[in-house]
Design a protein around this motif. Structure first.
Motif, PDB file in Angstrom:
ATOM      1  N   MET A  76       0.830  -1.206   0.000  1.00 47.84           N
ATOM      2  CA  MET A  76       0.000   0.000   0.000  1.00 47.84           C
ATOM      3  C   MET A  76       0.865   1.257   0.000  1.00 47.84           C
ATOM      4  O   MET A  76       0.586   2.214  -0.729  1.00 47.84           O
ATOM      5  CB  MET A  76      -0.934   0.011   1.218  1.00 47.84           C
ATOM      6  N   GLU A  77       1.925   1.245   0.811  1.00 46.47           N
ATOM      7  CA  GLU A  77       2.823   2.400   0.843  1.00 46.47           C
ATOM      8  C   GLU A  77       3.502   2.587  -0.508  1.00 46.47           C
ATOM      9  O   GLU A  77       3.670   3.706  -0.982  1.00 46.47           O
ATOM     10  CB  GLU A  77       3.860   2.231   1.954  1.00 46.47           C
ATOM     11  N   GLY A  78       3.910   1.475  -1.130  1.00 48.32           N
ATOM     12  CA  GLY A  78       4.551   1.547  -2.449  1.00 48.32           C
ATOM     13  C   GLY A  78       3.605   2.089  -3.507  1.00 48.32           C
ATOM     14  O   GLY A  78       3.983   2.923  -4.332  1.00 48.32           O
ATOM     15  N   LEU A  79       2.358   1.617  -3.472  1.00 48.35           N
ATOM     16  CA  LEU A  79       1.368   2.125  -4.433  1.00 48.35           C
ATOM     17  C   LEU A  79       1.093   3.605  -4.208  1.00 48.35           C
ATOM     18  O   LEU A  79       0.967   4.378  -5.169  1.00 48.35           O
ATOM     19  CB  LEU A  79       0.065   1.322  -4.326  1.00 48.35           C
ATOM     20  N   ALA A  80       1.028   4.023  -2.957  1.00 44.78           N
ATOM     21  CA  ALA A  80       0.799   5.438  -2.655  1.00 44.78           C
ATOM     22  C   ALA A  80       1.972   6.278  -3.148  1.00 44.78           C
ATOM     23  O   ALA A  80       1.776   7.358  -3.730  1.00 44.78           O
ATOM     24  CB  ALA A  80       0.589   5.632  -1.156  1.00 44.78           C
ATOM     25  N   GLU A  81       3.180   5.782  -2.931  1.00 45.80           N
ATOM     26  CA  GLU A  81       4.367   6.515  -3.390  1.00 45.80           C
ATOM     27  C   GLU A  81       4.384   6.591  -4.917  1.00 45.80           C
ATOM     28  O   GLU A  81       4.686   7.635  -5.494  1.00 45.80           O
ATOM     29  CB  GLU A  81       5.634   5.831  -2.870  1.00 45.80           C
ATOM     30  N   ALA A  82       4.051   5.499  -5.576  1.00 37.95           N
ATOM     31  CA  ALA A  82       4.014   5.482  -7.043  1.00 37.95           C
ATOM     32  C   ALA A  82       2.981   6.493  -7.557  1.00 37.95           C
ATOM     33  O   ALA A  82       3.228   7.208  -8.544  1.00 37.95           O
ATOM     34  CB  ALA A  82       3.692   4.083  -7.556  1.00 37.95           C
ATOM     35  N   GLU A  83       1.863   6.584  -6.880  1.00 33.00           N
ATOM     36  CA  GLU A  83       0.818   7.534  -7.281  1.00 33.00           C
ATOM     37  C   GLU A  83       1.303   8.973  -7.099  1.00 33.00           C
ATOM     38  O   GLU A  83       1.026   9.848  -7.934  1.00 33.00           O
ATOM     39  CB  GLU A  83      -0.464   7.289  -6.476  1.00 33.00           C
ATOM     40  N   ARG A  84       2.037   9.240  -6.017  1.00 36.52           N
ATOM     41  CA  ARG A  84       2.597  10.593  -5.803  1.00 36.52           C
ATOM     42  C   ARG A  84       3.590  10.959  -6.899  1.00 36.52           C
ATOM     43  O   ARG A  84       3.577  12.075  -7.421  1.00 36.52           O
ATOM     44  CB  ARG A  84       3.263  10.676  -4.428  1.00 36.52           C
ATOM     45  N   VAL A  85       4.463   9.992  -7.248  1.00 34.33           N
ATOM     46  CA  VAL A  85       5.454  10.249  -8.302  1.00 34.33           C
ATOM     47  C   VAL A  85       4.738  10.524  -9.622  1.00 34.33           C
ATOM     48  O   VAL A  85       5.053  11.491 -10.333  1.00 34.33           O
ATOM     49  CB  VAL A  85       6.427   9.051  -8.456  1.00 34.33           C
ATOM     50  N   LYS A  86       3.787   9.684  -9.939  1.00 34.65           N
ATOM     51  CA  LYS A  86       3.051   9.835 -11.188  1.00 34.65           C
ATOM     52  C   LYS A  86       2.352  11.189 -11.245  1.00 34.65           C
ATOM     53  O   LYS A  86       2.435  11.907 -12.261  1.00 34.65           O
ATOM     54  CB  LYS A  86       2.024   8.703 -11.322  1.00 34.65           C
ATOM     55  N   SER A  87       1.689  11.556 -10.166  1.00 33.84           N
ATOM     56  CA  SER A  87       0.977  12.837 -10.112  1.00 33.84           C
ATOM     57  C   SER A  87       1.944  14.000 -10.274  1.00 33.84           C
ATOM     58  O   SER A  87       1.675  14.960 -11.022  1.00 33.84           O
ATOM     59  CB  SER A  87       0.225  12.948  -8.789  1.00 33.84           C
ATOM     60  N   PHE A  88       3.094  13.925  -9.598  1.00 34.34           N
ATOM     61  CA  PHE A  88       4.097  14.978  -9.689  1.00 34.34           C
ATOM     62  C   PHE A  88       4.597  15.126 -11.126  1.00 34.34           C
ATOM     63  O   PHE A  88       4.658  16.234 -11.673  1.00 34.34           O
ATOM     64  CB  PHE A  88       5.268  14.649  -8.743  1.00 34.34           C
ATOM     65  N   LEU A  89       4.935  14.008 -11.753  1.00 33.15           N
ATOM     66  CA  LEU A  89       5.476  14.050 -13.116  1.00 33.15           C
ATOM     67  C   LEU A  89       4.419  14.525 -14.122  1.00 33.15           C
ATOM     68  O   LEU A  89       4.718  15.293 -15.042  1.00 33.15           O
ATOM     69  CB  LEU A  89       6.024  12.681 -13.513  1.00 33.15           C
ATOM     70  N   VAL A  90       3.176  14.091 -13.933  1.00 36.04           N
ATOM     71  CA  VAL A  90       2.101  14.528 -14.836  1.00 36.04           C
ATOM     72  C   VAL A  90       1.880  16.036 -14.692  1.00 36.04           C
ATOM     73  O   VAL A  90       1.751  16.760 -15.688  1.00 36.04           O
ATOM     74  CB  VAL A  90       0.803  13.731 -14.563  1.00 36.04           C
ATOM     75  N   ASN A  94       2.373  18.828 -17.556  1.00 33.84           N
ATOM     76  CA  ASN A  94       1.311  19.758 -17.964  1.00 33.84           C
ATOM     77  C   ASN A  94       1.772  21.208 -17.854  1.00 33.84           C
ATOM     78  O   ASN A  94       1.450  22.039 -18.700  1.00 33.84           O
ATOM     79  CB  ASN A  94       0.051  19.552 -17.119  1.00 33.84           C
ATOM     80  N   THR A  95       2.535  21.507 -16.795  1.00 38.01           N
ATOM     81  CA  THR A  95       2.988  22.883 -16.578  1.00 38.01           C
ATOM     82  C   THR A  95       4.156  23.232 -17.491  1.00 38.01           C
ATOM     83  O   THR A  95       4.217  24.332 -18.053  1.00 38.01           O
ATOM     84  CB  THR A  95       3.397  23.075 -15.105  1.00 38.01           C
ATOM     85  N   PHE A  96       5.097  22.317 -17.624  1.00 41.99           N
ATOM     86  CA  PHE A  96       6.294  22.533 -18.456  1.00 41.99           C
ATOM     87  C   PHE A  96       6.410  21.400 -19.464  1.00 41.99           C
ATOM     88  O   PHE A  96       7.174  20.452 -19.272  1.00 41.99           O
ATOM     89  CB  PHE A  96       7.559  22.572 -17.581  1.00 41.99           C
ATOM     90  N   PRO A  97       5.693  21.494 -20.580  1.00 42.19           N
ATOM     91  CA  PRO A  97       5.663  20.375 -21.533  1.00 42.19           C
ATOM     92  C   PRO A  97       7.012  20.077 -22.179  1.00 42.19           C
ATOM     93  O   PRO A  97       7.266  18.949 -22.586  1.00 42.19           O
ATOM     94  CB  PRO A  97       4.636  20.799 -22.578  1.00 42.19           C
ATOM     95  N   MET A  99       9.979  20.254 -20.674  1.00 41.12           N
ATOM     96  CA  MET A  99      11.013  19.913 -19.694  1.00 41.12           C
ATOM     97  C   MET A  99      11.470  18.462 -19.913  1.00 41.12           C
ATOM     98  O   MET A  99      10.655  17.561 -20.119  1.00 41.12           O
ATOM     99  CB  MET A  99      10.484  20.081 -18.269  1.00 41.12           C
ATOM    100  N   ASP A 100      12.767  18.267 -19.835  1.00 46.25           N
ATOM    101  CA  ASP A 100      13.367  16.943 -20.009  1.00 46.25           C
ATOM    102  C   ASP A 100      12.954  16.020 -18.853  1.00 46.25           C
ATOM    103  O   ASP A 100      12.842  16.449 -17.702  1.00 46.25           O
ATOM    104  CB  ASP A 100      14.894  17.089 -20.058  1.00 46.25           C
ATOM    105  N   GLU A 101      12.726  14.755 -19.160  1.00 45.48           N
ATOM    106  CA  GLU A 101      12.291  13.763 -18.152  1.00 45.48           C
ATOM    107  C   GLU A 101      13.338  13.615 -17.048  1.00 45.48           C
ATOM    108  O   GLU A 101      12.995  13.454 -15.872  1.00 45.48           O
ATOM    109  CB  GLU A 101      12.046  12.412 -18.842  1.00 45.48           C
ATOM    110  N   ALA A 102      14.612  13.668 -17.386  1.00 42.83           N
ATOM    111  CA  ALA A 102      15.682  13.529 -16.392  1.00 42.83           C
ATOM    112  C   ALA A 102      15.637  14.682 -15.393  1.00 42.83           C
ATOM    113  O   ALA A 102      15.877  14.481 -14.189  1.00 42.83           O
ATOM    114  CB  ALA A 102      17.042  13.467 -17.078  1.00 42.83           C
ATOM    115  N   ILE A 103      15.310  15.872 -15.855  1.00 47.71           N
ATOM    116  CA  ILE A 103      15.216  17.031 -14.953  1.00 47.71           C
ATOM    117  C   ILE A 103      14.027  16.846 -14.010  1.00 47.71           C
ATOM    118  O   ILE A 103      14.119  17.137 -12.816  1.00 47.71           O
ATOM    119  CB  ILE A 103      15.100  18.343 -15.760  1.00 47.71           C
ATOM    120  N   LYS A 104      12.914  16.344 -14.531  1.00 51.65           N
ATOM    121  CA  LYS A 104      11.733  16.109 -13.699  1.00 51.65           C
ATOM    122  C   LYS A 104      12.058  15.103 -12.583  1.00 51.65           C
ATOM    123  O   LYS A 104      11.706  15.315 -11.423  1.00 51.65           O
ATOM    124  CB  LYS A 104      10.573  15.573 -14.545  1.00 51.65           C
ATOM    125  N   ILE A 105      12.717  14.033 -12.966  1.00 53.78           N
ATOM    126  CA  ILE A 105      13.072  13.003 -11.977  1.00 53.78           C
ATOM    127  C   ILE A 105      14.072  13.555 -10.970  1.00 53.78           C
ATOM    128  O   ILE A 105      13.984  13.276  -9.768  1.00 53.78           O
ATOM    129  CB  ILE A 105      13.594  11.732 -12.676  1.00 53.78           C
TER     130      ILE A 105
END
Length: 150
Positions: A76-90, A94-97, A99-105
């Motif tokens: 459950m903690e892993g799924l919650a963390e994955a959802e946070r990462v996904k939401s952050f990256l999405v 959306n805000t900076f289309p 932006m390089d993926e490496a910079i986002k990570i």
């Protein structure tokens, strides 16, 4: 005609036979008592062993339940963390289309380090950094004794 016969006692004709018979009876009685005592001890020991077995089975069951709960909690903690990462990256996409993926990570990792530092600083933990970890360098300067005299 005899309908009933009852023996109320007996006596040996010779006293030596009586002594031997008495020893045999005493030894037989002692042996039966020892056997009964050994059976009782064996029964007690067997009950203790069965009790130990039941206790260990209960411990194993408890460990299995704790393991299952810990695994479920971790998932459950892993799924919650994955959802946070996904939401952050999405949101970043959306805000900076462009932006390089490496910079986002990299931004995500920086924020996670900040969270870790907040968690560490809120308790009694001590954190030690090496100069390399803190991106520090140590410089030495030569201070000769004559410069102090001036």
């Amino acid at each position: 005609k005899i309908h009933s016969l009852e023996v109320t006692g007996y006596r040996c004709a010779e006293s030596s036979t009586a002594l031997i018979l008495e020893e045999i009876i005493q030894e037989t009685t002692n042996r039966m008592n020892r056997l009964q005592q050994q059976e009782s001890e064996n029964e007690i020991q067997l009950k203790q062993i069965r009790g130990d077995i039941e206790e260990e089975k209960a411990r194993a069951e408890l460990l299995q339940i704790q393991t299952d709960n810990s695994t479920a909690r971790s998932k459950m903690e892993g799924l919650a963390e994955a959802e946070r990462v996904k939401s952050f990256l999405v949101d970043l996409s959306n805000t900076f289309p462009d932006m390089d993926e490496a910079i986002k990570i990299g931004m995500w990792n920086t924020l996670r380090k900040e969270d870790a530092l907040k968690a560490v600083s809120s308790g009694n933990a001590k954190l030690y950094f090496t100069p390399r970890d803190a991106n520090l360098s140590i410089e030495t300067h030569d201070h000769s004794s004559d410069s102090w005299e001036k």
